[in-house]
Design a protein around this motif. Structure first.
Motif, PDB file in Angstrom:
ATOM      1  N   LEU A  23       0.827  -1.208   0.000  1.00 39.96           N
ATOM      2  CA  LEU A  23       0.000   0.000   0.000  1.00 39.96           C
ATOM      3  C   LEU A  23       0.859   1.254   0.000  1.00 39.96           C
ATOM      4  N   HIS A  24       1.894   1.283   0.837  1.00 41.04           N
ATOM      5  CA  HIS A  24       2.766   2.456   0.924  1.00 41.04           C
ATOM      6  C   HIS A  24       3.496   2.698  -0.395  1.00 41.04           C
ATOM      7  N   LEU A  25       4.015   1.637  -0.995  1.00 42.60           N
ATOM      8  CA  LEU A  25       4.707   1.774  -2.283  1.00 42.60           C
ATOM      9  C   LEU A  25       3.785   2.348  -3.347  1.00 42.60           C
ATOM     10  N   LEU A  26       2.566   1.833  -3.425  1.00 43.88           N
ATOM     11  CA  LEU A  26       1.637   2.294  -4.460  1.00 43.88           C
ATOM     12  C   LEU A  26       1.172   3.717  -4.208  1.00 43.88           C
ATOM     13  N   ALA A  27       0.947   4.056  -2.943  1.00 39.42           N
ATOM     14  CA  ALA A  27       0.528   5.429  -2.626  1.00 39.42           C
ATOM     15  C   ALA A  27       1.617   6.425  -3.010  1.00 39.42           C
ATOM     16  N   ARG A  28       2.883   6.081  -2.781  1.00 37.36           N
ATOM     17  CA  ARG A  28       3.980   6.966  -3.172  1.00 37.36           C
ATOM     18  C   ARG A  28       4.100   7.053  -4.687  1.00 37.36           C
ATOM     19  N   LEU A  29       3.969   5.914  -5.361  1.00 33.09           N
ATOM     20  CA  LEU A  29       4.051   5.931  -6.827  1.00 33.09           C
ATOM     21  C   LEU A  29       2.935   6.776  -7.432  1.00 33.09           C
ATOM     22  N   ALA A  30       1.753   6.731  -6.831  1.00 27.07           N
ATOM     23  CA  ALA A  30       0.608   7.468  -7.368  1.00 27.07           C
ATOM     24  C   ALA A  30       0.823   8.980  -7.346  1.00 27.07           C
ATOM     25  N   LYS A  31       1.739   9.437  -6.512  1.00 26.32           N
ATOM     26  CA  LYS A  31       2.010  10.882  -6.432  1.00 26.32           C
ATOM     27  C   LYS A  31       2.848  11.374  -7.590  1.00 26.32           C
ATOM     28  N   ARG A  32       3.574  10.443  -8.242  1.00 32.83           N
ATOM     29  CA  ARG A  32       4.429  10.896  -9.347  1.00 32.83           C
ATOM     30  C   ARG A  32       4.125  10.193 -10.676  1.00 32.83           C
ATOM     31  N   GLU A  33       3.253   9.195 -10.625  1.00 28.43           N
ATOM     32  CA  GLU A  33       2.909   8.458 -11.832  1.00 28.43           C
ATOM     33  C   GLU A  33       1.399   8.534 -12.083  1.00 28.43           C
ATOM     34  N   ALA A  34       1.028   8.425 -13.361  1.00 27.84           N
ATOM     35  CA  ALA A  34      -0.396   8.391 -13.712  1.00 27.84           C
ATOM     36  C   ALA A  34      -0.886   6.953 -13.576  1.00 27.84           C
ATOM     37  N   LEU A  35      -1.384   6.617 -12.401  1.00 27.34           N
ATOM     38  CA  LEU A  35      -1.857   5.271 -12.120  1.00 27.34           C
ATOM     39  C   LEU A  35      -3.385   5.238 -12.103  1.00 27.34           C
ATOM     40  N   PRO A  36      -3.973   4.065 -12.259  1.00 29.00           N
ATOM     41  CA  PRO A  36      -5.426   3.957 -12.057  1.00 29.00           C
ATOM     42  C   PRO A  36      -5.779   4.367 -10.624  1.00 29.00           C
ATOM     43  N   PRO A  37      -7.034   4.729 -10.379  1.00 28.65           N
ATOM     44  CA  PRO A  37      -7.448   5.096  -9.016  1.00 28.65           C
ATOM     45  C   PRO A  37      -7.147   3.974  -8.025  1.00 28.65           C
ATOM     46  N   LEU A  38      -6.545   4.346  -6.890  1.00 29.57           N
ATOM     47  CA  LEU A  38      -6.194   3.382  -5.856  1.00 29.57           C
ATOM     48  C   LEU A  38      -7.258   3.358  -4.767  1.00 29.57           C
ATOM     49  N   SER A  39      -7.534   2.178  -4.243  1.00 28.34           N
ATOM     50  CA  SER A  39      -8.352   2.046  -3.038  1.00 28.34           C
ATOM     51  C   SER A  39      -7.950   0.735  -2.366  1.00 28.34           C
ATOM     52  N   ALA A  40      -8.325   0.583  -1.110  1.00 28.24           N
ATOM     53  CA  ALA A  40      -7.957  -0.603  -0.348  1.00 28.24           C
ATOM     54  C   ALA A  40      -9.210  -1.314   0.158  1.00 28.24           C
ATOM     55  N   ILE A  41      -9.082  -2.625   0.351  1.00 28.56           N
ATOM     56  CA  ILE A  41     -10.165  -3.443   0.903  1.00 28.56           C
ATOM     57  C   ILE A  41      -9.609  -4.207   2.097  1.00 28.56           C
ATOM     58  N   HIS A  42     -10.266  -4.054   3.240  1.00 27.64           N
ATOM     59  CA  HIS A  42      -9.891  -4.812   4.432  1.00 27.64           C
ATOM     60  C   HIS A  42     -11.002  -5.802   4.750  1.00 27.64           C
ATOM     61  N   HIS A  44      -7.115   0.591  12.721  1.00 25.65           N
ATOM     62  CA  HIS A  44      -5.720   0.800  12.324  1.00 25.65           C
ATOM     63  C   HIS A  44      -5.622   1.011  10.808  1.00 25.65           C
ATOM     64  N   CYS A  45      -6.332   0.168  10.057  1.00 27.24           N
ATOM     65  CA  CYS A  45      -6.286   0.280   8.593  1.00 27.24           C
ATOM     66  C   CYS A  45      -6.875   1.610   8.117  1.00 27.24           C
ATOM     67  N   GLN A  46      -7.938   2.067   8.786  1.00 29.80           N
ATOM     68  CA  GLN A  46      -8.527   3.360   8.441  1.00 29.80           C
ATOM     69  C   GLN A  46      -7.511   4.480   8.611  1.00 29.80           C
ATOM     70  N   LYS A  47      -6.759   4.432   9.705  1.00 30.20           N
ATOM     71  CA  LYS A  47      -5.773   5.485   9.973  1.00 30.20           C
ATOM     72  C   LYS A  47      -4.654   5.459   8.936  1.00 30.20           C
ATOM     73  N   VAL A  48      -4.142   4.260   8.630  1.00 32.52           N
ATOM     74  CA  VAL A  48      -3.064   4.153   7.641  1.00 32.52           C
ATOM     75  C   VAL A  48      -3.526   4.684   6.292  1.00 32.52           C
TER      76      VAL A  48
END
Length: 437
Positions: free
Chosen positions: A34-53, A68-72
């Motif tokens: 999740l952290h890697l993709l969130a950082r990449l999304a700031k500099r790359e044109a990626l599809p919309p990101l979301s998470a499922i818990h 905890h997941c909500q906060k992250v």
């Protein structure tokens, strides 16, 4: 190449997907992804990101994980969906939890969306060992694929080439926090025993054990690909249309399969059955031999995890879902201008100007007769034999009555309405898939 660059390269073919959904347990592996993709999304044109818990509710500690997941996710600016699931009581709690989890993922994915999970190279090595000890064949020993269809979308495992140590190093370097599942240290679970007891012993003697086990899984995936190609060739002659195009069931012609060696028969059937059911172990393939070798007039059944394979009139038929339910019940049809839903048995309609009177839909009980122009009253059993209708369909075939007179038999030419063609009785049978029925 650092983790971010390797991840981006892995996901390059999927950059046009409508959305990337991250399976986020809150543990170390999925937190790193999740952290890697969130950082990449700031500099790359990626599809919309979301998470499922997925919240299984199997232990008290898990109740705090959604928060905890909500906060992250809030800190990273990634939307989060929390799904609560019920885990069925089962001999294998691991398998039941996995099935519940993936059922929720399938429900959450829209068309062509991608679900990203965080399994890594160590997980692949554990999977190979686990399946080897269960006596799996080539398909099982091929391990986890990098990608596969999932529901209406796709499942991707972009970290399969990365080690657990690399993910841990990244997490510490970035100061990430994650939850620890207490059950991960319970060695009563088979995978935990392999992870904490077996693999450390192997790597102490063979430091590259995880790498070589993952490499073996890759070799076996290639071998499975060749077996799949052979299966496609062997199935080509068997995938002819049945004589009943209105019957929405997977089926194969039996004769082309009988011309193959026993090993190629099993390989072809494994390939054909794989999307339909969990595959049987080697001992249960005796069921295929019994079905294949039964007498011509027999109606053998091979029962598998998600359905049944039947043999009828020179074909194999796959039945599941509504087709495994008890025989349907008779129903009145008060307005034949409107389609009639048959509970557990599809839908019925009249094409044309239907008959008048007190109509009822019934099913075979035995002894029925139908009046045919020029042939008089004919025994229904004989008529169905002439039509070569598979035996398993006969008890579900709707019969239209007015009072106690049999007027028509759905879908069978010459029997599905009056000879002059004023109307026809059309049945849409149930599909194998409960969601499509």
């Amino acid at each position: 190449m650092d983790l971010s660059a390797r991840l981006l390269a892995r996901l390059a073919p999927w950059r046009d997907a409508p959305a990337w959904r991250i399976a986020f347990s809150g543990g170390l592996d999925s937190t790193v992804l999740l952290h890697l993709l969130a950082r990449l999304a700031k500099r790359e044109a990626l599809p919309p990101l979301s998470a499922i818990h997925i919240h299984h509710g199997l232990q008290a500690a898990a109740d705090a994980w959604p928060q905890h997941c909500q906060k992250v996710c809030a800190d990273l600016g990634v939307p989060l969906q929390v799904r609560h699931v019920q885990v069925a009581t089962s001999a294998s709690l691991e398998r039941a939890a996995r099935e519940a989890r993936y059922a929720a993922f399938i429900e959450s994915l829209a068309d062509a969306e991608v679900l990203l999970t965080a399994q890594h190279r160590d997980d692949q090595a554990e999977t190979l060992l686990f399946r080897l000890l269960r006596g799996a064949g080539v398909r099982g020993l091929a391990g986890m694929p990098n990608s596969r269809p999932l529901g209406r979308g796709w499942l991707l495992r972009p970290l399969l080439e990365c080690s657990r140590a690399e993910l841990e190093a990244y997490a510490h370097e970035q100061g990430l926090s994650w939850v620890e599942d207490p059950s991960n240290h319970d060695t009563q679970f088979s995978r935990n025993y392999l992870r904490h007891q077996v693999l450390p012993q192997l790597t102490a003697h063979w430091p590259q054990a995880v790498v070589t086990l993952a490499r073996s899984a890759a070799h076996l995936r290639e071998a499975q690909g060749l077996l799949d190609e052979l299966a496609e060739l062997d199935l080509a002659g068997a995938q002819t249309p049945s004589a009943f195009p209105w019957l929405p069931l997977p089926s194969l012609a039996l004769e082309p399969l009988l011309a193959l060696s026993a090993a190629r028969q099993r390989n072809a059937l494994r390939h054909w059955l794989a999307p339909l059911t969990l595959l049987p172990d080697s001992e249960h393939w005796a069921g295929w031999e019994d079905l294949r070798d039964a007498a011509v007039g027999a109606a053998p059944i091979w029962r598998l995890a998600q359905g049944e394979l039947r043999r009828a009139d020179g074909r194999l038929w796959w039945l599941s879902g509504d087709w495994l339910q008890k025989d349907p019940q008779a129903l009145p049809w008060r307005d034949c201008k409107q389609p009639l839903t048959l509970p557990g048995n599809g839908c019925l309609r009249l094409q044309g100007r239907g008959p008048t009177g007190e109509l009822q839909v019934r099913y075979r009980q035995g002894g029925e007769v139908l009046l045919l122009p020029g042939r008089g009253h004919r025994d229904l059993k004989r008529l169905l034999n002439e039509a070569r209708l598979p035996a398993f369909v006969r008890g579900r075939l709707p019969l239209l009555y007015c009072a106690d007179e049999l007027l028509a038999v759905a879908n069978l030419p010459g029997l599905h309405g009056p000879a002059e063609g004023r109307w026809q009785l059309i049945w849409q049978p149930p599909t194998n898939d409960q969601r499509l029925s």
